[in-house]
Design a protein around this motif. Sequence first.
Motif, PDB file in Angstrom:
ATOM      1  N   SER A   1       0.827  -1.200   0.000  1.00  0.00           N
ATOM      2  CA  SER A   1       0.000   0.000   0.000  1.00  0.00           C
ATOM      3  C   SER A   1       0.869   1.262   0.000  1.00  0.00           C
ATOM      4  O   SER A   1       0.586   2.224  -0.718  1.00  0.00           O
ATOM      5  N   GLU A   2       1.935   1.250   0.803  1.00  0.00           N
ATOM      6  CA  GLU A   2       2.852   2.388   0.859  1.00  0.00           C
ATOM      7  C   GLU A   2       3.565   2.573  -0.474  1.00  0.00           C
ATOM      8  O   GLU A   2       3.726   3.706  -0.959  1.00  0.00           O
ATOM      9  N   ILE A   3       3.988   1.474  -1.084  1.00  0.00           N
ATOM     10  CA  ILE A   3       4.671   1.558  -2.380  1.00  0.00           C
ATOM     11  C   ILE A   3       3.726   2.119  -3.440  1.00  0.00           C
ATOM     12  O   ILE A   3       4.101   2.985  -4.238  1.00  0.00           O
ATOM     13  N   ALA A   4       2.493   1.639  -3.443  1.00  0.00           N
ATOM     14  CA  ALA A   4       1.502   2.129  -4.410  1.00  0.00           C
ATOM     15  C   ALA A   4       1.248   3.617  -4.199  1.00  0.00           C
ATOM     16  O   ALA A   4       1.177   4.394  -5.163  1.00  0.00           O
TER      17      ALA A   4
ATOM     18  N   MET B   1       0.252  -4.622  -9.209  1.00  0.00           N
ATOM     19  CA  MET B   1      -0.199  -4.925  -7.850  1.00  0.00           C
ATOM     20  C   MET B   1      -1.650  -5.357  -7.874  1.00  0.00           C
ATOM     21  O   MET B   1      -2.349  -5.179  -8.875  1.00  0.00           O
ATOM     22  N   SER B   2      -2.102  -5.870  -6.755  1.00  0.00           N
ATOM     23  CA  SER B   2      -3.498  -6.274  -6.634  1.00  0.00           C
ATOM     24  C   SER B   2      -4.363  -5.053  -6.310  1.00  0.00           C
ATOM     25  O   SER B   2      -3.861  -3.950  -6.066  1.00  0.00           O
ATOM     26  N   ARG B   3      -5.671  -5.261  -6.282  1.00  0.00           N
ATOM     27  CA  ARG B   3      -6.610  -4.160  -6.072  1.00  0.00           C
ATOM     28  C   ARG B   3      -6.503  -3.534  -4.678  1.00  0.00           C
ATOM     29  O   ARG B   3      -6.616  -2.318  -4.520  1.00  0.00           O
ATOM     30  N   THR B   4      -6.274  -4.351  -3.648  1.00  0.00           N
ATOM     31  CA  THR B   4      -6.322  -3.832  -2.275  1.00  0.00           C
ATOM     32  C   THR B   4      -5.295  -2.726  -2.004  1.00  0.00           C
ATOM     33  O   THR B   4      -5.670  -1.645  -1.518  1.00  0.00           O
ATOM     34  N   PRO B   5      -3.984  -2.917  -2.276  1.00  0.00           N
ATOM     35  CA  PRO B   5      -3.042  -1.819  -2.008  1.00  0.00           C
ATOM     36  C   PRO B   5      -3.294  -0.593  -2.884  1.00  0.00           C
ATOM     37  O   PRO B   5      -3.084   0.543  -2.425  1.00  0.00           O
ATOM     38  N   ILE B   6      -3.785  -0.797  -4.112  1.00  0.00           N
ATOM     39  CA  ILE B   6      -4.109   0.331  -4.984  1.00  0.00           C
ATOM     40  C   ILE B   6      -5.240   1.153  -4.373  1.00  0.00           C
ATOM     41  O   ILE B   6      -5.173   2.380  -4.293  1.00  0.00           O
ATOM     42  N   ARG B   7      -6.262   0.457  -3.924  1.00  0.00           N
ATOM     43  CA  ARG B   7      -7.412   1.158  -3.343  1.00  0.00           C
ATOM     44  C   ARG B   7      -7.019   1.878  -2.053  1.00  0.00           C
ATOM     45  O   ARG B   7      -7.443   3.025  -1.816  1.00  0.00           O
ATOM     46  N   GLU B   8      -6.233   1.239  -1.215  1.00  0.00           N
ATOM     47  CA  GLU B   8      -5.778   1.886   0.018  1.00  0.00           C
ATOM     48  C   GLU B   8      -4.956   3.136  -0.292  1.00  0.00           C
ATOM     49  O   GLU B   8      -5.086   4.167   0.384  1.00  0.00           O
TER      50      GLU B   8
ATOM     51  N   LEU C   1      -5.194   5.030  -2.980  1.00  0.00           N
ATOM     52  CA  LEU C   1      -6.074   6.068  -3.512  1.00  0.00           C
ATOM     53  C   LEU C   1      -6.847   6.780  -2.398  1.00  0.00           C
ATOM     54  O   LEU C   1      -6.990   8.008  -2.415  1.00  0.00           O
ATOM     55  N   TYR C   2      -7.319   6.019  -1.420  1.00  0.00           N
ATOM     56  CA  TYR C   2      -8.037   6.659  -0.310  1.00  0.00           C
ATOM     57  C   TYR C   2      -7.104   7.544   0.517  1.00  0.00           C
ATOM     58  O   TYR C   2      -7.508   8.605   1.006  1.00  0.00           O
ATOM     59  N   ARG C   3      -5.859   7.128   0.646  1.00  0.00           N
ATOM     60  CA  ARG C   3      -4.880   7.963   1.355  1.00  0.00           C
ATOM     61  C   ARG C   3      -4.603   9.249   0.571  1.00  0.00           C
ATOM     62  O   ARG C   3      -4.534  10.339   1.156  1.00  0.00           O
ATOM     63  N   LEU C   4      -4.461   9.125  -0.733  1.00  0.00           N
ATOM     64  CA  LEU C   4      -4.225  10.302  -1.574  1.00  0.00           C
ATOM     65  C   LEU C   4      -5.445  11.209  -1.603  1.00  0.00           C
ATOM     66  O   LEU C   4      -5.322  12.429  -1.733  1.00  0.00           O
ATOM     67  N   GLN C   5      -6.626  10.614  -1.448  1.00  0.00           N
ATOM     68  CA  GLN C   5      -7.838  11.425  -1.371  1.00  0.00           C
ATOM     69  C   GLN C   5      -7.820  12.297  -0.113  1.00  0.00           C
ATOM     70  O   GLN C   5      -8.195  13.480  -0.150  1.00  0.00           O
ATOM     71  N   GLN C   6      -7.367  11.730   1.001  1.00  0.00           N
ATOM     72  CA  GLN C   6      -7.276  12.503   2.236  1.00  0.00           C
ATOM     73  C   GLN C   6      -6.320  13.680   2.096  1.00  0.00           C
ATOM     74  O   GLN C   6      -6.510  14.739   2.714  1.00  0.00           O
TER      75      GLN C   6
END
Length: 231
Positions: A11-14, A44-51, A53-58
């Motif tokens: 997630s951090e790498i993504a 990567m898989s969907r989960t780290p990408i989605r995590e 994106l939500y962090r970047l949204q914040q």
Amino acid sequence: MESPGYKPSLSEIAYRRIKEMILSLTLAPGSSLTEMGLIDQLGMSRTPIREALYRLQQERFVELTPRKGWFVSEIKLQDIQQLFVIREALEGIATRQATQRTPDHELAVMADKLAALEQGLRDDELNATDAGDEIHTLIFAHADNPYISSIMTLYLDRLQLFHVIAMNLPGRKWQSWLEHRQILAAMQSRDADAAEQAMRQHIRSSLQSILEGLMQQPGFPSPGVRLTPSL
């Protein structure tokens, strides 16, 4: 700074890689982002990408629009102006304080670095190094005001995006070099008033270059770059 042996999560790498693409304008403001596209691009898989994106949204780098999906956040004139009001005030104060506190030898080293860049700017401005970041770092290090540094840290990534836009403008690196040389000369003379005013003028000049750079973006005006009046 990361501790030895630290291994970032997927997630951090993504998060880092998507953010880097946004800050370098590889992903243009207003452009659409799809999870599947990022999955293929980053491997990567969907989960780290989605995590990510939500962090970047914040952090307001991306936006999620109902029924439309993810988009890189647009650049709006009001956002730029508000950030640069903060930047001019804080960096002006920091420069005033640092003028009296920065050791002579550190100012001399910085002056030598600036002088060494002059020929490179004359020969090949596009690929020349910009010493501006080092001068700003030096100023914050000796302003002796952790509150200013803390506030500015919140906006460094956003300012980096604007910096990329400004430095793509022909002549801007040269102008920035001249402005930083003026700031440094005032600091070496221990003239706090002149140093603060030189820094404030540099920030205003940077803002103008950013606006000019946005005007030259391909396809401007576009939904991704909205120069709307400031409130």
